[in-house]
Motif scaffolding. Structure first.
Motif, PDB file in Angstrom:
ATOM      1  N   VAL A 257       4.479  -3.512  -4.573  1.00 12.86           N
ATOM      2  CA  VAL A 257       3.129  -3.029  -4.835  1.00 12.86           C
ATOM      3  C   VAL A 257       2.095  -4.127  -4.604  1.00 12.86           C
ATOM      4  O   VAL A 257       0.995  -3.874  -4.087  1.00 12.86           O
ATOM      5  CB  VAL A 257       3.023  -2.484  -6.277  1.00 12.86           C
ATOM      6  CG1 VAL A 257       1.572  -2.162  -6.626  1.00 12.86           C
ATOM      7  CG2 VAL A 257       3.887  -1.245  -6.438  1.00 12.86           C
ATOM      8  N   ARG A 260       0.510  -4.410  -1.151  1.00  8.84           N
ATOM      9  CA  ARG A 260      -0.207  -3.254  -0.604  1.00  8.84           C
ATOM     10  C   ARG A 260      -1.683  -3.343  -0.992  1.00  8.84           C
ATOM     11  O   ARG A 260      -2.116  -2.807  -2.018  1.00  8.84           O
ATOM     12  CB  ARG A 260       0.446  -1.963  -1.095  1.00  8.84           C
ATOM     13  CG  ARG A 260       1.898  -1.871  -0.649  1.00  8.84           C
ATOM     14  CD  ARG A 260       2.604  -0.588  -1.052  1.00  8.84           C
ATOM     15  NE  ARG A 260       3.980  -0.609  -0.554  1.00  8.84           N
ATOM     16  CZ  ARG A 260       4.347  -0.241   0.674  1.00  8.84           C
ATOM     17  NH1 ARG A 260       3.425   0.204   1.524  1.00  8.84           N
ATOM     18  NH2 ARG A 260       5.602  -0.308   1.051  1.00  8.84           N
ATOM     19  N   LYS A 312      -1.368   1.230   0.586  1.00  7.44           N
ATOM     20  CA  LYS A 312      -1.023   2.043  -0.581  1.00  7.44           C
ATOM     21  C   LYS A 312      -0.730   3.485  -0.187  1.00  7.44           C
ATOM     22  O   LYS A 312       0.305   4.043  -0.561  1.00  7.44           O
ATOM     23  CB  LYS A 312      -2.181   2.024  -1.592  1.00  7.44           C
ATOM     24  CG  LYS A 312      -2.407   0.700  -2.283  1.00  7.44           C
ATOM     25  CD  LYS A 312      -3.546   0.837  -3.291  1.00  7.44           C
ATOM     26  CE  LYS A 312      -3.747  -0.453  -4.076  1.00  7.44           C
ATOM     27  NZ  LYS A 312      -4.848  -0.314  -5.053  1.00  7.44           N
ATOM     28  N   GLY A 334       7.780   3.012   1.931  1.00 10.40           N
ATOM     29  CA  GLY A 334       7.230   2.820   0.592  1.00 10.40           C
ATOM     30  C   GLY A 334       5.741   3.019   0.493  1.00 10.40           C
ATOM     31  O   GLY A 334       5.122   2.528  -0.454  1.00 10.40           O
ATOM     32  N   CYS A 335       5.154   3.731   1.435  1.00 12.39           N
ATOM     33  CA  CYS A 335       3.720   4.007   1.422  1.00 12.39           C
ATOM     34  C   CYS A 335       3.522   5.446   0.953  1.00 12.39           C
ATOM     35  O   CYS A 335       4.038   6.386   1.582  1.00 12.39           O
ATOM     36  CB  CYS A 335       3.147   3.818   2.838  1.00 12.39           C
ATOM     37  SG  CYS A 335       1.361   4.021   2.965  1.00 12.39           S
ATOM     38  N   VAL A 336       2.804   5.645  -0.124  1.00  9.33           N
ATOM     39  CA  VAL A 336       2.659   6.978  -0.719  1.00  9.33           C
ATOM     40  C   VAL A 336       2.020   7.928   0.290  1.00  9.33           C
ATOM     41  O   VAL A 336       0.892   7.704   0.736  1.00  9.33           O
ATOM     42  CB  VAL A 336       1.808   6.917  -1.998  1.00  9.33           C
ATOM     43  CG1 VAL A 336       1.550   8.326  -2.543  1.00  9.33           C
ATOM     44  CG2 VAL A 336       2.490   6.052  -3.054  1.00  9.33           C
ATOM     45  N   HIS A 385       4.470   5.064  -6.518  1.00  8.02           N
ATOM     46  CA  HIS A 385       5.271   4.192  -5.651  1.00  8.02           C
ATOM     47  C   HIS A 385       6.704   4.068  -6.168  1.00  8.02           C
ATOM     48  O   HIS A 385       7.667   4.130  -5.390  1.00  8.02           O
ATOM     49  CB  HIS A 385       4.620   2.816  -5.574  1.00  8.02           C
ATOM     50  CG  HIS A 385       5.402   1.816  -4.773  1.00  8.02           C
ATOM     51  ND1 HIS A 385       5.466   1.836  -3.405  1.00  8.02           N
ATOM     52  CD2 HIS A 385       6.184   0.780  -5.168  1.00  8.02           C
ATOM     53  CE1 HIS A 385       6.226   0.853  -2.980  1.00  8.02           C
ATOM     54  NE2 HIS A 385       6.677   0.188  -4.028  1.00  8.02           N
TER      55      HIS A 385
END
Length: 423
Positions: A257, A260, A312, A334-336, A385
């Motif tokens: 996190v 990002r 993010k 891992g990117c929302v 995330h």
């Protein structure tokens, strides 16, 4: 009925009830005794000389039961994030039943030059289709006995026909002739008018080619990558196939996190109305990284993929179809994902709660996109995330398949649908 007989029946009922209560009391006593023994053995140094009053066979049975519960808890969704799943315990039990019992019969007929007897390839935008065909043939779910089958797989690949230059019109004719030959040769279609049959196709090629065969589209289960409500997709019958472009160029993202720092990212072709609007409104914004074209490889090695690692929220507008492979890319890196599509039945929507690991918007919300994303607090983003990392395994194809991966999730969706078929 006489009063005497009523009294006799009442007496029998009371005896039965007493017997049941006595059995329950005995089982409870045994359980508490076993727990007490365990407690004494763990807390007392002289426990080795303690002589249990419960037989060794009962103790072993109780021990096995305890170990099984412990093991199940270790593997259950309770220890992960339960609210990612609409009904985690029901999913777990149904999944186990599927693994034990589910059987699929694959029709052996068809010219291998026309039908998908072997995968054409496992890469690119049709990778999901290729992986499914390969996995189903090698899986425990396949049966050679059609009388054991819960569902029947029609192994036809419009993608393979397209690769040979077949027109959509000729594809439709080939599909229709093939289905009609199965109906004439086998008795299974006619039992349900095809309701226990399914076919798999990714992207728009197979969708367009099969639309000309109404009995297939209306009756059979369609497993498709473009599950849009406004083009005949029927959610309670059909299945959304996740479109995954494998192999991924870079490892999965997660637990990063702090790296990002960018708010949102999208780059792609403007091949739909929503993408045109997205680019026009936000391409010059300083907080949203929006490009109205794909990032050129000349700018550097894997520049596009690396953007996912430092962002993010990754914007996923529908393209020529309602779906986008960018959703699976976002999940992997891992990117929302921010879903910008109307009438989209998201993959595994009846299993996963997408709002726990993505942002779902209507296309009209594109005008407020930045404000929507900025209104999501840091705490909320961290939760999204974290949840996203948990579901990565569901959007990964493997050969051979792995428990809970994309193949097994699709099979689970099919398992759910076979229960509504009666004949």
């Amino acid at each position: 009925m006489t009063a005497g007989k009523l009294q006799q029946q009442a007496s029998k009922y009371m005896c039965s009830l007493k017997s049941s209560l006595l059995t329950l009391a005995i089982l409870t006593l045994i359980s508490f005794t076993y727990l007490s023994i365990n407690s004494l053995q763990s807390s007392s140094s002289s426990s080795s000389s303690f002589s249990p009053i419960v037989s060794s066979s009962v103790l072993k049975q109780l021990q096995r039961g305890t170990e099984r519960v412990t093991e199940e808890k270790g593997n259950s969704f309770d220890n992960e994030i339960p609210d990612l799943y609409h009904q985690p315990q029901i999913f777990k039990l149904n999944y186990e039943a599927m693994e034990r019992n589910f059987k699929v019969y694959i029709y052996p007929d068809g010219d291998p030059n026309t039908f998908y007897q072997t995968p054409r390839k496992l890469t690119g935008k049709y990778a999901s289709e290729g992986y499914f065909f390969q996995n189903i043939r090698e899986s425990r779910f396949r049966t050679e006995d059609p009388n054991q089958a819960h569902l029947f797989f029609i192994p036809i690949s419009c993608h393979k026909m397209r690769g040979k230059g077949t027109s959509y019109e000729n594809m439709t004719i080939i599909v229709q002739n093939y289905v009609e030959s199965l109906i004439a040769k086998y008795p299974y279609w006619n039992r349900t008018l095809g309701a226990d049959h399914f076919f798999v196709t990714c992207h728009d090629v197979g969708v367009r080619a099969t639309e000309g065969v109404p009995l297939l589209v209306k009756n059979a289960i369609r497993v498709v990558c473009s599950p849009s409500y406004d083009v005949g997709f029927i959610p309670h019958k059909d299945v959304a196939l996740p479109q995954v472009l494998q192999p991924f160029a870079l490892p999965a993202g997660g637990n990063d996190v702090e790296n990002r720092t960018a708010l949102g990212f999208w780059a792609g072709h403007r091949n739909s109305k929503i993408r045109v609007i997205l680019a026009r409104i936000w391409e010059n914004d300083t907080e949203l990284d929006i490009s109205n074209n794909r990032i050129s490889r000349a700018t550097g090695h894997l520049v596009y993929q690396k953007r996912f690692y430092r962002t993010k929220f990754c914007i996923c507008p529908g393209g020529s179809q309602v779906n986008s492979a960018r959703i699976a890319d976002s999940i992997h890196y891992g990117c929302v994902p921010v879903i910008l599509s109307n009438y989209y039945d998201l993959p595994f929507n009846d299993i996963l709660d997408w709002r726990k690991f993505s942002v779902i918007l209507k296309e009209q919300d594109v005008y407020q996109l930045k404000q929507v994303l900025k209104n999501i607090s840091d705490e909320e983003f961290v939760t999204l995330h974290k949840n996203l990392v948990e579901v990565q395994k569901h959007f990964q194809w493997n050969s051979p398949p792995i428990k809970y991966d994309a193949f097994h999730m699709v099979m689970y969706d099919l398992w759910l649908r076979h229960h509504v078929i009666k004949y």
